[in-house]
Every structure is written in C-alpha cells, then in structure tokens.
Motif scaffolding. Structure first.
Motif, PDB file in Angstrom:
ATOM      1  N   GLU A  37       0.834  -1.210   0.000  1.00  0.00           N
ATOM      2  CA  GLU A  37       0.000   0.000   0.000  1.00  0.00           C
ATOM      3  C   GLU A  37       0.867   1.258   0.000  1.00  0.00           C
ATOM      4  OE1 GLU A  37      -0.304  -2.480   2.382  1.00  0.00           O
ATOM      5  OE2 GLU A  37      -2.016  -3.474   1.451  1.00  0.00           O
ATOM      6  N   GLU A  38       1.927   1.238   0.805  1.00  0.00           N
ATOM      7  CA  GLU A  38       2.833   2.388   0.844  1.00  0.00           C
ATOM      8  C   GLU A  38       3.561   2.548  -0.484  1.00  0.00           C
ATOM      9  OE1 GLU A  38       3.846   2.437   5.612  1.00  0.00           O
ATOM     10  OE2 GLU A  38       4.983   1.088   4.307  1.00  0.00           O
ATOM     11  N   GLY A  39       3.918   1.431  -1.118  1.00  0.00           N
ATOM     12  CA  GLY A  39       4.547   1.478  -2.430  1.00  0.00           C
ATOM     13  C   GLY A  39       3.637   2.128  -3.458  1.00  0.00           C
ATOM     14  N   ARG A  40       2.358   1.777  -3.417  1.00  0.00           N
ATOM     15  CA  ARG A  40       1.390   2.392  -4.339  1.00  0.00           C
ATOM     16  C   ARG A  40       1.288   3.894  -4.098  1.00  0.00           C
ATOM     17  NH1 ARG A  40      -0.920  -2.639  -3.771  1.00  0.00           N
ATOM     18  NH2 ARG A  40      -2.233  -2.157  -1.979  1.00  0.00           N
TER      19      ARG A  40
ATOM     20  N   GLN B 148       2.259   6.716  -6.776  1.00  0.00           N
ATOM     21  CA  GLN B 148       1.260   7.719  -7.177  1.00  0.00           C
ATOM     22  C   GLN B 148       1.801   9.128  -6.978  1.00  0.00           C
ATOM     23  OE1 GLN B 148      -2.453   7.485  -5.058  1.00  0.00           O
ATOM     24  NE2 GLN B 148      -3.445   8.933  -6.420  1.00  0.00           N
ATOM     25  N   LYS B 149       2.467   9.360  -5.855  1.00  0.00           N
ATOM     26  CA  LYS B 149       3.044  10.680  -5.573  1.00  0.00           C
ATOM     27  C   LYS B 149       4.026  11.092  -6.667  1.00  0.00           C
ATOM     28  CE  LYS B 149       4.724  14.042  -2.800  1.00  0.00           C
ATOM     29  NZ  LYS B 149       4.134  15.324  -2.850  1.00  0.00           N
ATOM     30  N   LEU B 150       4.746  10.108  -7.210  1.00  0.00           N
ATOM     31  CA  LEU B 150       5.731  10.380  -8.260  1.00  0.00           C
ATOM     32  C   LEU B 150       5.134  10.311  -9.667  1.00  0.00           C
ATOM     33  CD1 LEU B 150       8.677   8.305  -6.783  1.00  0.00           C
ATOM     34  CD2 LEU B 150       8.498  10.803  -6.873  1.00  0.00           C
ATOM     35  N   GLY B 151       3.863   9.943  -9.758  1.00  0.00           N
ATOM     36  CA  GLY B 151       3.227   9.827 -11.066  1.00  0.00           C
ATOM     37  C   GLY B 151       3.705   8.617 -11.850  1.00  0.00           C
ATOM     38  N   LEU B 152       4.060   7.551 -11.116  1.00  0.00           N
ATOM     39  CA  LEU B 152       4.562   6.333 -11.743  1.00  0.00           C
ATOM     40  C   LEU B 152       3.640   5.160 -11.456  1.00  0.00           C
ATOM     41  CD1 LEU B 152       8.299   6.575 -10.570  1.00  0.00           C
ATOM     42  CD2 LEU B 152       7.393   7.179 -12.826  1.00  0.00           C
ATOM     43  N   ASP B 153       3.723   4.136 -12.304  1.00  0.00           N
ATOM     44  CA  ASP B 153       3.042   2.894 -11.963  1.00  0.00           C
ATOM     45  C   ASP B 153       3.932   2.149 -10.975  1.00  0.00           C
ATOM     46  OD1 ASP B 153       4.647   0.654 -13.469  1.00  0.00           O
ATOM     47  OD2 ASP B 153       4.398   2.299 -14.923  1.00  0.00           O
ATOM     48  N   GLU B 154       3.358   1.178 -10.272  1.00  0.00           N
ATOM     49  CA  GLU B 154       4.090   0.481  -9.206  1.00  0.00           C
ATOM     50  C   GLU B 154       5.328  -0.251  -9.709  1.00  0.00           C
ATOM     51  OE1 GLU B 154       1.610  -1.677  -6.259  1.00  0.00           O
ATOM     52  OE2 GLU B 154      -0.036  -0.868  -7.483  1.00  0.00           O
TER      53      GLU B 154
ATOM     54  N   THR C 192       7.260   0.425 -12.324  1.00  0.00           N
ATOM     55  CA  THR C 192       8.318   1.394 -12.620  1.00  0.00           C
ATOM     56  C   THR C 192       8.904   1.960 -11.334  1.00  0.00           C
ATOM     57  OG1 THR C 192       7.209   1.960 -14.697  1.00  0.00           O
ATOM     58  CG2 THR C 192       8.846   3.528 -13.871  1.00  0.00           C
ATOM     59  N   PHE C 193       8.038   2.259 -10.369  1.00  0.00           N
ATOM     60  CA  PHE C 193       8.522   2.768  -9.081  1.00  0.00           C
ATOM     61  C   PHE C 193       9.496   1.785  -8.445  1.00  0.00           C
ATOM     62  CE2 PHE C 193       8.159   2.548  -4.465  1.00  0.00           C
ATOM     63  CZ  PHE C 193       8.641   3.798  -4.112  1.00  0.00           C
ATOM     64  N   ARG C 194       9.103   0.515  -8.361  1.00  0.00           N
ATOM     65  CA  ARG C 194       9.962  -0.486  -7.713  1.00  0.00           C
ATOM     66  C   ARG C 194      11.279  -0.667  -8.465  1.00  0.00           C
ATOM     67  NH1 ARG C 194       4.896  -3.325  -6.854  1.00  0.00           N
ATOM     68  NH2 ARG C 194       5.412  -4.624  -8.626  1.00  0.00           N
ATOM     69  N   LYS C 195      11.222  -0.677  -9.797  1.00  0.00           N
ATOM     70  CA  LYS C 195      12.451  -0.839 -10.588  1.00  0.00           C
ATOM     71  C   LYS C 195      13.415   0.318 -10.371  1.00  0.00           C
ATOM     72  CE  LYS C 195      10.763  -3.681 -14.383  1.00  0.00           C
ATOM     73  NZ  LYS C 195      10.381  -3.716 -15.807  1.00  0.00           N
ATOM     74  N   LYS C 196      12.867   1.517 -10.242  1.00  0.00           N
ATOM     75  CA  LYS C 196      13.693   2.719 -10.128  1.00  0.00           C
ATOM     76  C   LYS C 196      14.158   3.018  -8.707  1.00  0.00           C
ATOM     77  CE  LYS C 196      13.477   6.973 -12.516  1.00  0.00           C
ATOM     78  NZ  LYS C 196      12.802   8.062 -13.136  1.00  0.00           N
TER      79      LYS C 196
ATOM     80  N   VAL D  45      14.435  -7.469  -0.619  1.00  0.00           N
ATOM     81  CA  VAL D  45      15.362  -8.020   0.364  1.00  0.00           C
ATOM     82  C   VAL D  45      14.581  -8.971   1.264  1.00  0.00           C
ATOM     83  CG1 VAL D  45      16.987  -7.471   2.219  1.00  0.00           C
ATOM     84  CG2 VAL D  45      16.638  -5.832   0.359  1.00  0.00           C
ATOM     85  N   TRP D  46      15.023 -10.215   1.340  1.00  0.00           N
ATOM     86  CA  TRP D  46      14.386 -11.205   2.209  1.00  0.00           C
ATOM     87  C   TRP D  46      12.870 -11.253   2.012  1.00  0.00           C
ATOM     88  CZ3 TRP D  46      17.458  -8.005   5.990  1.00  0.00           C
ATOM     89  CH2 TRP D  46      18.779  -8.409   6.007  1.00  0.00           C
ATOM     90  N   GLY D  47      12.426 -11.140   0.791  1.00  0.00           N
ATOM     91  CA  GLY D  47      11.009 -11.234   0.489  1.00  0.00           C
ATOM     92  C   GLY D  47      10.211  -9.967   0.782  1.00  0.00           C
ATOM     93  N   ARG D  48      10.884  -8.893   1.162  1.00  0.00           N
ATOM     94  CA  ARG D  48      10.214  -7.614   1.461  1.00  0.00           C
ATOM     95  C   ARG D  48      10.784  -6.537   0.549  1.00  0.00           C
ATOM     96  NH1 ARG D  48      10.918  -6.704   7.822  1.00  0.00           N
ATOM     97  NH2 ARG D  48       9.446  -5.031   7.418  1.00  0.00           N
ATOM     98  N   TRP D  49      10.082  -5.399   0.500  1.00  0.00           N
ATOM     99  CA  TRP D  49      10.545  -4.268  -0.289  1.00  0.00           C
ATOM    100  C   TRP D  49      11.161  -3.212   0.607  1.00  0.00           C
ATOM    101  CZ3 TRP D  49      11.243  -4.302  -5.300  1.00  0.00           C
ATOM    102  CH2 TRP D  49      10.516  -5.212  -6.067  1.00  0.00           C
ATOM    103  N   SER D  50      12.282  -2.658   0.144  1.00  0.00           N
ATOM    104  CA  SER D  50      12.970  -1.574   0.834  1.00  0.00           C
ATOM    105  C   SER D  50      13.324  -0.509  -0.198  1.00  0.00           C
ATOM    106  CB  SER D  50      14.250  -2.087   1.499  1.00  0.00           C
ATOM    107  OG  SER D  50      14.979  -1.018   2.078  1.00  0.00           O
TER     108      SER D  50
END
Length: 161
Positions: A44-47, A51-57, A59-63, A68-73
């Motif tokens: 949810e925080e990733g979304r 959204q704040k950056l005007g990106l899809d999820e 693209t956001f994650r790639k950039k 890490v260990w099955g979680r996002w950082s």
C-alpha cells in the motif's frame, strides 16, 4: 476505579518514558543517511509513493526499491563519504534534510524515533539521540511533548520493521 481494574498500570509496570518524550524534527537528515540499512514499505505504501511520483508500481519499484528477504525496501545512494542516503533524501541550500516524498513516506519513516528498539530503555533512546538532533532537543525539554499513550501508539504502528 473498581478493585482489580487495570485502567492504569502500577508504577512498577510503567515504561521508563511514563512522563512522555519530547521530539521535534530538526531536519538534519541523519535518520535518512548513514550505514547501509533498510526502509521497509508495504504494498500500500509502495502504491502511495508511486502515485506521488506519477509512476506505476512496477516502474517505481524498478527505479527506487529493492527486494530483500522477500520484502521491499527503498534504495540508497552511496555518497562520496561512504554514507548511504535514502534515495528520496534531498538537501536544501542550507543543508537541511528533506524528504521528496514526505506526504507519502513509509510508516517506518513516519514513526521515527518511536521505534520499539529506541524505546526499550533510556540508554537505547539516548544512544539513538546521539545522531538525532530532534531527540537531543527533546531530552533537553525542547520540542513537542508526546504523551506516553501517543508514544505507545506510534511504537505499535512501527512494530514489525
């Protein structure tokens, strides 16, 4: 209060910060830089950040993120001095640390410094304060007073980091 009521813990059960804690962000940016680390975020925080950056999820994650260990950082930028800055840490012309995603920052960032690890003891709080001007100001009687109930809520929100 009825006999046996647990509305107010006995004095021996009160946390060391029973009188509350003072903290005011000094915009030093020290909580967003330093040795390598992790800024965990939920889907949810990733979304919200995307959204704040005007990106899809994706693209956001790639950039801006890493798995890490099955979680996002959030990713980090390594500085010439060896510090690892959060990818969203910016400095203004006076050197103040600013988050370019402030309104959409993850819970881990929103609940600093009220993390269980910092609240475990007065010594742990003081150790964290060595690199946080907002906590140092707080221990000197300056800064916003967070009553014990609010500290507990913030600490509970940050659990699982």
């Amino acid at each position: 209060m009825q006999p046996g009521s647990v509305d107010t813990p006995a004095p021996s059960q009160q946390p060391w910060y029973a009188d509350g804690l003072r903290f005011s962000c000094a915009q030093c940016g020290n909580c967003c830089t330093g040795p390598p680390g992790y800024v965990w975020f939920t889907p949810e925080e990733g979304r919200a950040m995307a959204q704040k950056l005007g990106l899809d999820e994706i693209t956001f994650r790639k950039k801006y993120a890493k798995r890490v260990w099955g979680r996002w950082s959030l990713s980090e930028n390594i500085q010439p001095n060896g510090d690892h800055d959060c990818v969203f840490l910016r400095r203004d012309d006076r050197g103040r640390g600013l988050c370019s995603l402030y309104e959409a920052r993850p819970k881990q960032c929103r609940t600093w410094p009220f993390w269980p690890s910092n609240l475990a003891s007065k010594e742990d709080w003081d150790a964290a304060a060595e690199s946080c001007a907002g906590m140092l100001n707080g221990s000197g009687g300056v800064g916003k007073l967070y009553p014990v109930e609010q500290v507990r809520i913030l600490a509970g929100q940050s659990s699982g980091l």
